[in-house]
Design an enzyme around this catalytic site. Structure first.
Site, PDB file in Angstrom:
ATOM      1  N   SER A  47     -37.428  -8.030 -31.152  1.00 15.89           N
ATOM      2  CA  SER A  47     -37.838  -9.220 -31.912  1.00 15.89           C
ATOM      3  C   SER A  47     -38.732  -8.909 -33.113  1.00 15.89           C
ATOM      4  CB  SER A  47     -38.534 -10.236 -31.005  1.00 15.89           C
ATOM      5  OG  SER A  47     -39.816  -9.792 -30.650  1.00 15.89           O
ATOM      6  N   LYS A  89     -45.833 -10.748 -31.762  1.00 19.78           N
ATOM      7  CA  LYS A  89     -45.271 -11.601 -32.812  1.00 19.78           C
ATOM      8  C   LYS A  89     -46.194 -11.614 -34.032  1.00 19.78           C
ATOM      9  CE  LYS A  89     -42.047 -12.980 -29.944  1.00 19.78           C
ATOM     10  NZ  LYS A  89     -40.707 -12.458 -30.051  1.00 19.78           N
TER      11      LYS A  89
END
Length: 185
Positions: A47, A89
């Site tokens: 990700s 993230k």
């Protein structure tokens, strides 16, 4: 036991005590460093590609940390078990800001300003279940992976925005692979 034997035994006992003190002191320093200054984290998944890759080992820090737009942070998912990896993230928006993503063009805007995102792998076309602009609640952050179309993040109601207090720390250093050792941006 004569004087020489006693002196020899005392010498070895003193040496053993010094080594024990050194080992205990070293362990205490390592514990303090990893508790208050930095802690390790490992990237799990794709990700954050191309910025970070699966298996990269990082050092993160929360010492005097206040989230800023663009920071890469480590956050445990509220429903995860202790053996599950935390999420890594990028902070897109802070409390009070509005995130608006045009999934046709792939553009991300925060408070109406188009983000300059040279770090992403591809434009943001995957909506998850996000509809319309999102106003980030105060004390929360809106996060997304750099590999936008292959990232579970704040666009999904499964994750949503994250409380700033949940942030384990900001990624400050990539430790491995050794060829990519250095600051994380």
């Amino acid at each position: 036991m004569n004087y020489e034997e006693k002196a020899k035994r005392d010498h070895w006992a003193n040496e053993a005590m010094e080594y024990a003190e050194l080992i205990v002191g070293t362990i205490a320093v390592v514990i303090l460093v990893f508790t208050f200054l930095v802690r390790p984290a490992t990237v799990n998944g794709i990700s954050m590609y191309p910025t970070l890759e699966d298996g990269d080992r990082l050092l993160i820090s929360k010492l005097f940390y206040t989230p800023k737009q663009g920071d890469i942070v480590v956050i445990p998912h509220p429903n995860m078990t202790p053996d599950e990896p935390a999420l890594i993230k990028r902070v897109i928006a802070l409390g009070g800001q509005t995130v608006d993503i045009d999934f046709d063009t792939g553009e991300v805007r925060v408070d109406g300003v188009l983000l300059d995102e040279p770090y992403i792998n591809e434009l943001t076309h995957e909506a998850e279940d996000m509809t319309g602009p999102v106003v980030v609640p105060e004390g929360q952050v809106f996060v997304m992976g750099d590999n936008r179309n292959h990232s579970g993040d704040s666009r999904s109601s499964v994750y949503g925005t994250f409380d700033e207090d949940y942030i384990l720390g900001k990624c400050v250093l990539r430790m491995s692979p050794f060829g990519k050792f250095g600051r994380v941006k």
